[in-house]
Design a protein around this motif. Sequence first.
Motif, PDB file in Angstrom:
ATOM      1  N   GLU A 237     -18.404  -1.033  -1.672  1.00  0.00           N
ATOM      2  CA  GLU A 237     -17.089  -1.601  -1.387  1.00  0.00           C
ATOM      3  C   GLU A 237     -16.315  -1.841  -2.675  1.00  0.00           C
ATOM      4  OE1 GLU A 237     -17.912  -4.062   2.769  1.00  0.00           O
ATOM      5  OE2 GLU A 237     -17.585  -5.171   0.899  1.00  0.00           O
ATOM      6  N   LEU A 238     -15.005  -2.011  -2.523  1.00  0.00           N
ATOM      7  CA  LEU A 238     -14.133  -2.338  -3.634  1.00  0.00           C
ATOM      8  C   LEU A 238     -13.391  -3.613  -3.285  1.00  0.00           C
ATOM      9  CD1 LEU A 238     -13.020  -1.177  -6.382  1.00  0.00           C
ATOM     10  CD2 LEU A 238     -11.103  -0.285  -5.048  1.00  0.00           C
ATOM     11  N   LEU A 250      -3.753 -12.168  -1.815  1.00  0.00           N
ATOM     12  CA  LEU A 250      -4.582 -11.645  -0.733  1.00  0.00           C
ATOM     13  C   LEU A 250      -5.900 -11.131  -1.292  1.00  0.00           C
ATOM     14  CD1 LEU A 250      -2.045  -9.538   1.390  1.00  0.00           C
ATOM     15  CD2 LEU A 250      -2.782 -11.898   1.755  1.00  0.00           C
ATOM     16  N   LYS A 251      -7.014 -11.637  -0.775  1.00  0.00           N
ATOM     17  CA  LYS A 251      -8.311 -11.109  -1.148  1.00  0.00           C
ATOM     18  C   LYS A 251      -8.597  -9.886  -0.284  1.00  0.00           C
ATOM     19  CE  LYS A 251     -10.251 -15.510  -2.735  1.00  0.00           C
ATOM     20  NZ  LYS A 251     -11.332 -16.513  -2.569  1.00  0.00           N
ATOM     21  N   ILE A 252      -8.708  -8.747  -0.943  1.00  0.00           N
ATOM     22  CA  ILE A 252      -8.851  -7.474  -0.237  1.00  0.00           C
ATOM     23  C   ILE A 252     -10.258  -6.929  -0.417  1.00  0.00           C
ATOM     24  CG2 ILE A 252      -8.028  -5.095  -0.097  1.00  0.00           C
ATOM     25  CD1 ILE A 252      -5.973  -7.177   0.848  1.00  0.00           C
ATOM     26  N   GLU A 253     -10.867  -6.516   0.689  1.00  0.00           N
ATOM     27  CA  GLU A 253     -12.174  -5.862   0.669  1.00  0.00           C
ATOM     28  C   GLU A 253     -12.028  -4.478   1.291  1.00  0.00           C
ATOM     29  OE1 GLU A 253     -14.988  -8.327   2.653  1.00  0.00           O
ATOM     30  OE2 GLU A 253     -14.534 -10.104   1.446  1.00  0.00           O
ATOM     31  N   SER A 254     -12.156  -3.451   0.459  1.00  0.00           N
ATOM     32  CA  SER A 254     -12.027  -2.075   0.938  1.00  0.00           C
ATOM     33  C   SER A 254     -13.402  -1.469   1.143  1.00  0.00           C
ATOM     34  CB  SER A 254     -11.249  -1.234  -0.076  1.00  0.00           C
ATOM     35  OG  SER A 254     -11.380   0.149   0.201  1.00  0.00           O
ATOM     36  N   PRO A 255     -13.614  -0.765   2.251  1.00  0.00           N
ATOM     37  CA  PRO A 255     -14.907  -0.117   2.482  1.00  0.00           C
ATOM     38  C   PRO A 255     -15.089   1.142   1.652  1.00  0.00           C
ATOM     39  CG  PRO A 255     -13.416   0.396   4.267  1.00  0.00           C
ATOM     40  CD  PRO A 255     -12.687  -0.572   3.381  1.00  0.00           C
ATOM     41  N   THR A 259     -12.444   3.772  -7.361  1.00  0.00           N
ATOM     42  CA  THR A 259     -11.465   2.960  -8.091  1.00  0.00           C
ATOM     43  C   THR A 259     -10.062   3.537  -7.972  1.00  0.00           C
ATOM     44  OG1 THR A 259     -12.084   4.139 -10.122  1.00  0.00           O
ATOM     45  CG2 THR A 259     -13.100   1.995  -9.742  1.00  0.00           C
ATOM     46  N   TYR A 260      -9.947   4.827  -7.661  1.00  0.00           N
ATOM     47  CA  TYR A 260      -8.624   5.407  -7.451  1.00  0.00           C
ATOM     48  C   TYR A 260      -7.942   4.818  -6.216  1.00  0.00           C
ATOM     49  CZ  TYR A 260     -11.255   8.442  -4.211  1.00  0.00           C
ATOM     50  OH  TYR A 260     -12.061   8.922  -3.211  1.00  0.00           O
ATOM     51  N   GLN A 261      -8.743   4.140  -5.370  1.00  0.00           N
ATOM     52  CA  GLN A 261      -8.147   3.512  -4.190  1.00  0.00           C
ATOM     53  C   GLN A 261      -7.318   2.281  -4.557  1.00  0.00           C
ATOM     54  OE1 GLN A 261      -7.979   4.890  -1.457  1.00  0.00           O
ATOM     55  NE2 GLN A 261      -9.840   5.973  -0.871  1.00  0.00           N
ATOM     56  N   VAL A 262      -7.469   1.760  -5.778  1.00  0.00           N
ATOM     57  CA  VAL A 262      -6.673   0.601  -6.185  1.00  0.00           C
ATOM     58  C   VAL A 262      -5.190   0.908  -6.037  1.00  0.00           C
ATOM     59  CG1 VAL A 262      -6.019  -0.877  -8.125  1.00  0.00           C
ATOM     60  CG2 VAL A 262      -8.430  -0.318  -7.742  1.00  0.00           C
ATOM     61  N   GLN A 263      -4.781   2.099  -6.494  1.00  0.00           N
ATOM     62  CA  GLN A 263      -3.372   2.471  -6.400  1.00  0.00           C
ATOM     63  C   GLN A 263      -2.940   2.647  -4.953  1.00  0.00           C
ATOM     64  OE1 GLN A 263      -1.125   2.660  -9.100  1.00  0.00           O
ATOM     65  NE2 GLN A 263       0.219   2.565  -7.332  1.00  0.00           N
ATOM     66  N   ASN A 264      -3.814   3.256  -4.137  1.00  0.00           N
ATOM     67  CA  ASN A 264      -3.484   3.414  -2.719  1.00  0.00           C
ATOM     68  C   ASN A 264      -3.346   2.068  -2.028  1.00  0.00           C
ATOM     69  OD1 ASN A 264      -3.617   6.248  -2.908  1.00  0.00           O
ATOM     70  ND2 ASN A 264      -5.806   6.261  -2.482  1.00  0.00           N
ATOM     71  N   LEU A 265      -4.241   1.146  -2.349  1.00  0.00           N
ATOM     72  CA  LEU A 265      -4.193  -0.179  -1.728  1.00  0.00           C
ATOM     73  C   LEU A 265      -2.939  -0.936  -2.151  1.00  0.00           C
ATOM     74  CD1 LEU A 265      -7.965  -1.064  -2.126  1.00  0.00           C
ATOM     75  CD2 LEU A 265      -6.760  -0.717   0.039  1.00  0.00           C
ATOM     76  N   ARG A 266      -2.611  -0.883  -3.437  1.00  0.00           N
ATOM     77  CA  ARG A 266      -1.386  -1.544  -3.879  1.00  0.00           C
ATOM     78  C   ARG A 266      -0.174  -0.943  -3.171  1.00  0.00           C
ATOM     79  NH1 ARG A 266       0.635  -1.864 -10.109  1.00  0.00           N
ATOM     80  NH2 ARG A 266       0.562   0.405  -9.895  1.00  0.00           N
TER      81      ARG A 266
END
Length: 427
Positions: A237-238, A250-255, A259-266
């Motif tokens: 998880e990230l 917001l505390k975010i927990e990505s499955p 680390t490239y998902q950081v930009q997608n999540l933002r």
Amino acid sequence: MTYEEVVNFLYAQLPVFHREGKKAFKPGLGNIQELVAKIGNPQQHFKSLHIAGTNGKGSSSHFMASILQEAGFRVGLYTSPHLKSFTERIKVNGQEVSHDWVVDFFTKHRALIAEIKPSFFEWTVLMAFAFFKEQGVDYAVIETGLGGRLDSTNIIEPIATYITNIGYDHQDILGETLPEIATEKAGIIKGQIPILISERQDEVEEVFKSTAQACDAFLNFADELVQISAVEKKGIELHLVAKTELWGDLKIESPYAGTYQVQNLRGVIAWCTQLSKRRVLQLSAQAIQHGIKLTRQNTSLHGRWEVIDQDPWVVADTAHNAAGISEVLGQVIQMEIHQLHIILGMVSDKDVDRVLGLFPKDAQYYFTQASNPRALSAGELQAKANVYGLRGDIFANVNIALASARETQADFILITGSTYMVAELAE
């Protein structure tokens, strides 16, 4: 006809981009406009959100669909290409369109194929719009297939648009420079409709600003609305904290631990912020947090830093262009790896040299190819890779390559370079 016969017929009779490349691409919206008109313009019967970009649009589409689902809506999701099954492309609340529905739709509208001669992609877009109307979705998240301006999905009138980033991919169709590619992607921007750009890039920022200004669209860049901190990888998880104007931290927990998902999540959280501020779509902190956390089970997104095993680590990622590969390799470098083994396959119409130049020379390589007409032969890939100091043997397919890699002392096995190769991994 059976489901298998219908799908085989579509592959055989319609130009299929993922098999044939550029010659299957039909620029212009004439075909899809004629097709939807023949069945009553189903795309006008639900609200849609439109997503384009070079990398990350699949992940972003799934995150957004899951957020909307957790907000209590009935949500359609259209993405491409599929990994295992054709029906992955069309989902409602995470459930794939049924085989029976695919057969019934084909039987009912088969005459349109002879009359209009659509591409495979145009037919699947038609199917998705028809299915979403029939299913009574509240919202549909629609991912572009290629580019934006001339993509078949661009006949929708969305309530919001979103562009992830711009990188080098499909230059033979979209243009040789980043501004040219950005101009094609920016074709989804519509007048008076919010547009969120996930990643600010100096070379293309002005393209988006001028396009939005020309059609009086409401433009935001993600970094204007959301700041990210406390990024931490926990197992597969990230975790991170997203600082927002509307919901605080917001505390975010990505499955998905890439680390490239950081930009997608933002980007996705910023999009939710933009839409909520403009009262286009009201979303809660809980829907965002739960939606992201439950994306895997809500939408079945696969192939993005997908951990297949942890002893040794086996990770599959569908990255297939320079920007995507660079992000994946960046994460590999961050891990404590003693023996890195890379199973690599690519398609022939990608910028192979640009990609191969990114790979480390001290890894052990397994060159293979997908069962796809566009696949670069393993032998040719090996020859090109040798020029860049990448050494390894040839394997008939990805599963034989993986079995061989597992017999070594490798502590990390990466499978990447082609969506179609990752799709052929055995369950």
